[in-house]
Design a protein around this motif. Structure first.
Motif, PDB file in Angstrom:
ATOM      1  N   LYS A   3       0.826  -1.210   0.000  1.00  0.00           N
ATOM      2  CA  LYS A   3       0.000   0.000   0.000  1.00  0.00           C
ATOM      3  C   LYS A   3       0.862   1.263   0.000  1.00  0.00           C
ATOM      4  N   VAL A   4       1.835   1.327   0.904  1.00  0.00           N
ATOM      5  CA  VAL A   4       2.617   2.565   1.036  1.00  0.00           C
ATOM      6  C   VAL A   4       3.612   2.750  -0.109  1.00  0.00           C
ATOM      7  N   PHE A   5       3.978   1.662  -0.791  1.00  0.00           N
ATOM      8  CA  PHE A   5       4.916   1.775  -1.906  1.00  0.00           C
ATOM      9  C   PHE A   5       4.228   1.597  -3.261  1.00  0.00           C
ATOM     10  N   ALA A   6       2.906   1.683  -3.275  1.00  0.00           N
ATOM     11  CA  ALA A   6       2.144   1.438  -4.505  1.00  0.00           C
ATOM     12  C   ALA A   6       2.562   2.348  -5.653  1.00  0.00           C
ATOM     13  N   GLY A   7       2.933   3.563  -5.360  1.00  0.00           N
ATOM     14  CA  GLY A   7       3.299   4.505  -6.417  1.00  0.00           C
ATOM     15  C   GLY A   7       4.784   4.606  -6.681  1.00  0.00           C
ATOM     16  N   ASP A   8       5.565   3.717  -6.088  1.00  0.00           N
ATOM     17  CA  ASP A   8       7.025   3.794  -6.203  1.00  0.00           C
ATOM     18  C   ASP A   8       7.547   2.588  -6.987  1.00  0.00           C
ATOM     19  N   SER A   9       7.886   2.799  -8.231  1.00  0.00           N
ATOM     20  CA  SER A   9       8.353   1.703  -9.088  1.00  0.00           C
ATOM     21  C   SER A   9       9.729   1.190  -8.697  1.00  0.00           C
ATOM     22  N   ALA A  10      10.442   1.952  -7.862  1.00  0.00           N
ATOM     23  CA  ALA A  10      11.779   1.520  -7.437  1.00  0.00           C
ATOM     24  C   ALA A  10      11.726   0.468  -6.341  1.00  0.00           C
ATOM     25  N   VAL A  11      10.567   0.289  -5.718  1.00  0.00           N
ATOM     26  CA  VAL A  11      10.440  -0.627  -4.586  1.00  0.00           C
ATOM     27  C   VAL A  11       9.599  -1.848  -4.977  1.00  0.00           C
ATOM     28  N   GLU A  12      10.165  -3.024  -4.768  1.00  0.00           N
ATOM     29  CA  GLU A  12       9.444  -4.276  -4.986  1.00  0.00           C
ATOM     30  C   GLU A  12       9.209  -4.953  -3.641  1.00  0.00           C
ATOM     31  N   VAL A  13       7.954  -5.184  -3.313  1.00  0.00           N
ATOM     32  CA  VAL A  13       7.614  -5.935  -2.107  1.00  0.00           C
ATOM     33  C   VAL A  13       7.506  -7.389  -2.519  1.00  0.00           C
ATOM     34  N   LYS A  14       8.411  -8.204  -2.000  1.00  0.00           N
ATOM     35  CA  LYS A  14       8.509  -9.601  -2.445  1.00  0.00           C
ATOM     36  C   LYS A  14       8.090 -10.543  -1.328  1.00  0.00           C
ATOM     37  N   ALA A  15       6.973 -11.263  -1.554  1.00  0.00           N
ATOM     38  CA  ALA A  15       6.513 -12.266  -0.591  1.00  0.00           C
ATOM     39  C   ALA A  15       7.379 -13.509  -0.737  1.00  0.00           C
ATOM     40  N   LEU A  16       7.945 -13.953   0.380  1.00  0.00           N
ATOM     41  CA  LEU A  16       8.849 -15.103   0.379  1.00  0.00           C
ATOM     42  C   LEU A  16       8.215 -16.284   1.105  1.00  0.00           C
ATOM     43  N   THR A  17       8.576 -17.480   0.691  1.00  0.00           N
ATOM     44  CA  THR A  17       8.088 -18.677   1.354  1.00  0.00           C
ATOM     45  C   THR A  17       8.533 -18.679   2.812  1.00  0.00           C
ATOM     46  N   SER A  18       7.664 -19.119   3.698  1.00  0.00           N
ATOM     47  CA  SER A  18       7.986 -19.152   5.129  1.00  0.00           C
ATOM     48  C   SER A  18       8.805 -20.402   5.446  1.00  0.00           C
ATOM     49  N   VAL A  19      10.092 -20.286   5.237  1.00  0.00           N
ATOM     50  CA  VAL A  19      11.023 -21.369   5.546  1.00  0.00           C
ATOM     51  C   VAL A  19      12.183 -20.792   6.341  1.00  0.00           C
ATOM     52  N   TYR A  20      12.890 -21.653   7.034  1.00  0.00           N
ATOM     53  CA  TYR A  20      14.006 -21.211   7.862  1.00  0.00           C
ATOM     54  C   TYR A  20      15.306 -21.659   7.228  1.00  0.00           C
ATOM     55  N   PRO A  21      16.380 -20.828   7.207  1.00  0.00           N
ATOM     56  CA  PRO A  21      16.476 -19.456   7.730  1.00  0.00           C
ATOM     57  C   PRO A  21      16.330 -18.414   6.620  1.00  0.00           C
ATOM     58  N   GLN A  22      15.122 -18.074   6.290  1.00  0.00           N
ATOM     59  CA  GLN A  22      14.843 -17.155   5.195  1.00  0.00           C
ATOM     60  C   GLN A  22      15.504 -15.793   5.389  1.00  0.00           C
ATOM     61  N   GLY A  23      15.673 -15.367   6.642  1.00  0.00           N
ATOM     62  CA  GLY A  23      16.249 -14.060   6.890  1.00  0.00           C
ATOM     63  C   GLY A  23      17.765 -14.012   6.874  1.00  0.00           C
ATOM     64  N   ALA A  24      18.425 -15.155   6.731  1.00  0.00           N
ATOM     65  CA  ALA A  24      19.893 -15.169   6.678  1.00  0.00           C
ATOM     66  C   ALA A  24      20.372 -14.482   5.400  1.00  0.00           C
ATOM     67  N   LYS A  25      21.499 -13.806   5.488  1.00  0.00           N
ATOM     68  CA  LYS A  25      21.988 -12.999   4.370  1.00  0.00           C
ATOM     69  C   LYS A  25      22.050 -13.782   3.058  1.00  0.00           C
ATOM     70  N   GLN A  26      22.713 -14.937   3.088  1.00  0.00           N
ATOM     71  CA  GLN A  26      22.904 -15.696   1.854  1.00  0.00           C
ATOM     72  C   GLN A  26      21.587 -16.214   1.291  1.00  0.00           C
TER      73      GLN A  26
END
Length: 447
Positions: free
Chosen positions: A213-236
């Motif tokens: 919603k907040v980035f709807a008008g900003d083509s530079a920002v992609e909101v990417k839904a990721l699969t809920s797996v571990y460790p998804q937040g790790a850098k690599q």
């Protein structure tokens, strides 16, 4: 380093019971304890003395040495002691104890920084005291300083929050989306970054919806839904799943034109630029089977664990273990009087049944540890290497098997049917390699 599959396949129970709970601001604690090692670099150096009066946001310890970060008073009151402190990792440092006056008076030094170019922007971030708030605690200014070595075209914003229980980043995205927008604008303006990828696990639909919603008008920002797996937040893992890239061994992420920033770190940066208030408080998830009323709490940095538990209704039973952070990568607290620090995103307390140590048995060579390692490392090889008496040979094996690439996510220990202490062995192997390399460097320097 290689990936056998497109994403990590480890599925964990989410236990996100506080996901819908906005953070509750606690009353000022009677005292705080501020360790000088709340970041991954050199310890900060106290600039106050016992008996000094301090105000919220006042500098109490300056950065010292490489990749350090300043420390600020999180309550108003009096410096009661500058004492020895040992963190839950065993790191010894100094800590400033402040007895509160209950007033929470703000220092007159707290004012929005003057920013007019890249240098003044980076200096402002440096003065903010903000570190990586996803757990790494690397000073944010040092990460952004990579711009001096080459362009940062893409910023990967980490909103994955893949560990069970923790929902503090989730609440940032839902409750403070305006700060995330401002943070992106700052990086566009001063780093000249062109693309932003906001990676969020798909178990946070409200956060995804708010960011879209907040980035709807900003083509530079992609909101990417990721699969809920571990460790998804790790850098690599995040880099691969969100951008399709692999950073090679010894290669800096910035060399690819990328940096990764935790979503709450980004929001805090924007807040500092807007208000001048440095990092003095945090949203912390308080949860676990021994907590009576799980909550997200907004607390001053340096607040005792016991005070957080008190504000979450107390214990529902005698705890068997209390953890800073998540159950996979968190560290066990040795006392309820320990303070939460800058990078603390959760305090979890578990009953004795949930925290009972399991007796290990012999390795059955099932290969699950390798199969579930995001980097396809071999924890069994590290355990065997630690049994080698000859240090040179032990070092050679550990180096060959790439032990230093282990990110200590705990996936190997989690899936091991023999309950082997694999992640602990990995930690020992990494520590040995660092110490052995230091010895070699010292010998070379002595020649």
């Amino acid at each position: 380093m290689s990936f056998k599959k497109s994403i990590s396949s480890l599925k964990l129970p989410h236990h996100k019971s506080t996901a819908a709970m906005a953070a509750e601001k606690v009353a000022a604690p009677s005292e705080v304890l501020l360790p000088m090692c709340m970041h991954s670099g050199h310890d900060a150096e106290p600039v106050v003395a016992v008996g000094d009066k301090v105000l919220v946001g006042q500098l109490v310890a300056r950065e010292e040495g490489r990749n350090s970060s300043p420390v600020y008073a999180s309550i108003s009151g009096t410096v009661a002691a500058i004492e020895d402190y040992t963190s839950e990792t065993g790191r010894k440092t100094k800590a400033i104890r402040i007895t509160g006056d209950g007033k929470m008076e703000v220092s007159p030094d707290v004012k929005a920084p003057e920013i007019h170019d890249l240098d003044s922007f980076l200096e402002a971030v440096r003065a903010s005291g903000i570190v990586g708030l996803g757990g790494a605690a690397f000073p944010l200014w040092a990460k952004l300083d990579a711009i001096r070595r080459g362009p940062i075209k893409t910023v990967l914003i980490n909103g994955a929050e893949c560990e069970p229980f923790i929902t503090s980043d989730h609440r940032t995205m839902v409750d403070h989306s305006e700060l995330i927008v401002k943070g992106v604008e700052l990086l566009k303006k001063y780093l000249h970054s062109e693309k932003f990828i906001l990676g969020i696990e798909n178990n946070k639909p409200d956060a995804i919806a708010q960011m879209e919603k907040v980035f709807a008008g900003d083509s530079a920002v992609e909101v990417k839904a990721l699969t809920s797996v571990y460790p998804q937040g790790a850098k690599q893992v995040l880099l691969y799943n969100a951008a399709g890239l692999v950073v090679g061994e010894g290669q800096r992420l910035a060399s690819l034109g990328y940096i990764i920033i935790n979503v709450t770190s980004l929001a805090k940066m924007a807040e500092y630029v807007e208000t001048g208030m440095p990092l003095v408080e945090r949203c912390i998830t308080v949860d676990g089977s021994a907590v009576k009323e799980p909550k997200n709490l907004l607390v001053p940095v340096g607040t005792r664990i016991s005070y957080l538990i008190e504000n979450a209704g107390g214990f529902s039973c005698e705890p068997g273990k209390v953890i800073f952070g998540g159950p996979m990568m968190g560290r066990t607290a040795y006392s309820l009087e320990q303070p939460v620090v800058k990078a603390t995103n959760a305090v979890l307390a578990f009953n004795k049944a949930d925290s009972a140590a399991l007796e290990p048995s012999a390795c059955i060579h099932c290969g699950r540890c390798v199969e579930n390692c995001p980097l396809s490392l071999n924890p069994t090889a590290y355990a065997k290497a630690l049994e080698i008496d000859d240090e040179a040979e032990r070092f050679a094996v550990l180096e060959r098997e790439k032990v230093s690439l282990c990110m200590e996510c705990g996936s190997c220990s989690y899936v091991c049917p023999a309950r082997r202490p694999l992640v602990q062995n990995n930690q020992k192997g990494k520590s040995f390699v660092r110490a052995y390399k230091a010895q070699l460097k010292e010998k070379e320097g002595g020649k």
